[in-house]
Scaffold this active site. Structure first.
Site, PDB file in Angstrom:
ATOM      1  N   SER A   1       0.832  -1.198   0.000  1.00  0.00           N
ATOM      2  CA  SER A   1       0.000   0.000   0.000  1.00  0.00           C
ATOM      3  C   SER A   1       0.864   1.246   0.000  1.00  0.00           C
ATOM      4  O   SER A   1       1.814   1.348   0.790  1.00  0.00           O
ATOM      5  CB  SER A   1      -0.874  -0.036   1.257  1.00  0.00           C
ATOM      6  OG  SER A   1      -1.606   1.159   1.370  1.00  0.00           O
ATOM      7  N   GLY A   2       0.541   2.226  -0.869  1.00  0.00           N
ATOM      8  CA  GLY A   2       1.369   3.427  -1.008  1.00  0.00           C
ATOM      9  C   GLY A   2       1.480   4.267   0.250  1.00  0.00           C
ATOM     10  O   GLY A   2       2.553   4.764   0.581  1.00  0.00           O
TER      11      GLY A   2
ATOM     12  N   THR B   1      -9.884   2.892 -15.312  1.00  0.00           N
ATOM     13  CA  THR B   1      -8.806   3.802 -15.737  1.00  0.00           C
ATOM     14  C   THR B   1      -7.798   3.960 -14.605  1.00  0.00           C
ATOM     15  O   THR B   1      -8.179   4.157 -13.451  1.00  0.00           O
ATOM     16  CB  THR B   1      -9.406   5.182 -16.112  1.00  0.00           C
ATOM     17  OG1 THR B   1     -10.365   4.967 -17.141  1.00  0.00           O
ATOM     18  CG2 THR B   1      -8.348   6.146 -16.596  1.00  0.00           C
TER      19      THR B   1
ATOM     20  N   CYS C   1      -8.111   0.837  11.847  1.00  0.00           N
ATOM     21  CA  CYS C   1      -9.537   0.633  11.594  1.00  0.00           C
ATOM     22  C   CYS C   1     -10.296   0.333  12.873  1.00  0.00           C
ATOM     23  O   CYS C   1     -11.511   0.425  12.892  1.00  0.00           O
ATOM     24  CB  CYS C   1      -9.745  -0.476  10.584  1.00  0.00           C
ATOM     25  SG  CYS C   1      -8.928  -1.957  11.058  1.00  0.00           S
TER      26      CYS C   1
HETATM   27  N1  PLP Z   1      -2.968  -4.808   5.681  1.00  0.00           N
HETATM   28  C1  PLP Z   1      -2.292  -4.289   6.712  1.00  0.00           C
HETATM   29  C2  PLP Z   1      -1.338  -5.171   7.479  1.00  0.00           C
HETATM   30  C3  PLP Z   1      -2.468  -2.961   7.072  1.00  0.00           C
HETATM   31  O1  PLP Z   1      -1.796  -2.449   8.105  1.00  0.00           O
HETATM   32  C4  PLP Z   1      -3.371  -2.158   6.322  1.00  0.00           C
HETATM   33  C5  PLP Z   1      -3.635  -0.747   6.697  1.00  0.00           C
HETATM   34  O2  PLP Z   1      -3.732  -0.403   7.866  1.00  0.00           O
HETATM   35  C6  PLP Z   1      -4.043  -2.747   5.238  1.00  0.00           C
HETATM   36  C7  PLP Z   1      -3.818  -4.072   4.940  1.00  0.00           C
HETATM   37  C8  PLP Z   1      -5.003  -1.968   4.386  1.00  0.00           C
HETATM   38  O3  PLP Z   1      -4.307  -1.150   3.471  1.00  0.00           O
HETATM   39  P1  PLP Z   1      -5.061   0.051   2.728  1.00  0.00           P
HETATM   40  O4  PLP Z   1      -5.321   1.104   3.750  1.00  0.00           O
HETATM   41  O5  PLP Z   1      -4.116   0.505   1.672  1.00  0.00           O
HETATM   42  O6  PLP Z   1      -6.308  -0.515   2.132  1.00  0.00           O
END
Ligand code: PLP
Length: 400
Positions: free
Chosen positions: A200-201, A238, A326
């Site tokens: 993830s960026g 896109t 989250c």
């Molecule tokens: N996987 C892990 C281990 C993460 O820490 C996170 C983000 O907190 C994600 C997946 C989700 O990534 P994104 O926010 O780019 O969807």
């Protein structure tokens, strides 16, 4: 005084040079990368260069192994779904109890709506996987194993290269959620049997809403998002060109700064952790202390409430987290710490400190000055603290 940001596992500041590289792709080079005309061609070339930067960061064998997505969540969902749809006769998933919601919520959904069998591997008190249980669970019906490279809450690292070998021996695909590992650990996918990897960026000083899924050459793939033929038919829609350019630049910066920054960050993290543990009693450092991400420290302050600690830290100008991003804001104890069997007295009072290459030594000094005052003040106000015996005393000696 400038606030101190120690919540880099939730997200990182986009590097100013990443933003600078992205800007022309909004209005100057706005063409569609799939267009054949002169507006599209330079954009397609820039997207290709970004793909090569990611290939280089991951040690992938070919740029075509990189599929751009909207982030870690989409990459995780795509990998798991694709494996189920391409592995004839194999319909089971193996994962762990401590994955991010991007995996756990998706496999839970597949369990409920499609009756897919999901096996969850347990962890021990340090967050280490039960490898023998993993070997027993693998079988002729396993379609995919999805195990994170490093845990977002404790930083505990899983031996994914070895786990991938074992999965292959059983004929199953191996996916790893490396969202927290990329940029914090050396990665060379060519020398592993990992089939798919998510990143993830925004966790590596790139922009939000962009990520990638590595899909090893030769691994059959079916898309989650269907539409146009973008990304060689593996992800419709896109392309998010500014995001891709930003992620490419973030990958270049990460690759350049990897060695020097991580050693420095590890020293700062260790100084922070040791300072807190030495000055403040009855706290427990969670995770596998011998095998952790260099930037992460997860500390439980016994008989306190994590949200109260964070509010007081915020007032003192220090931002951290009580768990994964989250679940922040909810008072549910972390599923990761519960799976590790962290004692009830320590489950609520957890603070995750996560540093980055932007963290300075002066900032750590300031945090070390503030934390004892904050914790001692809260403990002074806590009825639990004065009336409850410690449950971590025995454990603490083995952890700290
Ligand atoms: N996987 C892990 C281990 C993460 O820490 C996170 C983000 O907190 C994600 C997946 C989700 O990534 P994104 O926010 O780019 O969807």
């Amino acid at each position: 005084m400038r606030p101190i940001y120690l919540d880099n596992n939730a997200t990182t500041r986009t590097d100013p040079s990443v933003v600078a590289d992205m800007l022309p792709y909004f209005s100057e080079f706005f063409g569609n990368a799939s267009s054949q005309h002169s507006f599209g061609a330079p954009v397609a070339a820039a997207v290709r260069a970004a793909r090569q930067s990611l290939q280089n960061l991951l040690g992938a064998a070919a740029e075509s192994e990189i599929v751009f997505t909207s982030g870690g969540t989409e990459s995780d969902n795509s990998a798991i779904l694709s494996a189920l749809e391409t592995q004839d006769g194999r319909d089971e998933i193996i994962t762990t109890t401590v994955e991010h919601a991007a995996v756990l919520a998706f496999v839970g959904h597949l369990e409920k709506t499609r009756g897919i069998k999901v096996h969850y591997i347990d962890v021990d008190a340090r967050g280490r996987l039960d490898i023998e249980a993993y070997k027993r669970l693998l079988g002729p019906r396993t379609a995919i194993v999805s195990i994170m490279w490093a845990n977002n809450e404790t930083g505990t690292i899983f031996p994914v290269s070895e786990l991938a070998e074992v999965a292959h021996a059983a004929g199953a695909l191996f996916h790893t959620d490396a969202v927290q590992a990329v940029g914090k650990l050396p990665i060379d996918l060519k020398s592993t049997r990992i089939d798919m990897l998510s990143l993830s960026g925004h966790k590596l000083h790139g922009p939000k809403g962009i990520g990638a899924l590595y899909v090893r050459k030769g691994v059959k793939f079916k898309p989650l998002i269907r539409g146009g033929h973008q990304e060689r038919g593996r992800r419709g829609g896109t392309e998010n060109v500014p995001g891709i350019i930003g992620l490419g630049k973030a990958a270049v910066l990460t690759a350049e700064r990897f060695q020097e920054e991580l050693g420095r960050v590890r020293k700062l993290r260790d100084r922070l952790e040791q300072g807190i543990v030495q000055q403040i009693g009855h706290c427990l450092v969670n995770g596998d202390l011998d095998n952790r991400l260099p930037n992460t420290s997860n500390i439980a302050f016994e008989h306190l409430d994590g949200e109260a600690i964070l509010t007081n830290m915020d007032r003192a100008g220090i931002a951290a987290s009580s768990g994964s991003a989250c679940t922040a804001g909810s008072t549910m104890p972390s599923h990761v710490l519960k799976a590790m069997g962290v004692p009830a007295s320590a489950l609520q009072g957890v603070v995750r400190f996560s540093l980055s290459r932007e963290t300075t030594s002066e900032e750590i000094d300031r945090v070390l000055e503030s934390m004892p005052q904050i914790i001692l003040k809260l403990r002074g106000m806590s009825a639990h603290w004065t009336h409850q015996p410690s449950q971590t005393d025995e454990l603490a000696s083995s952890f700290v």
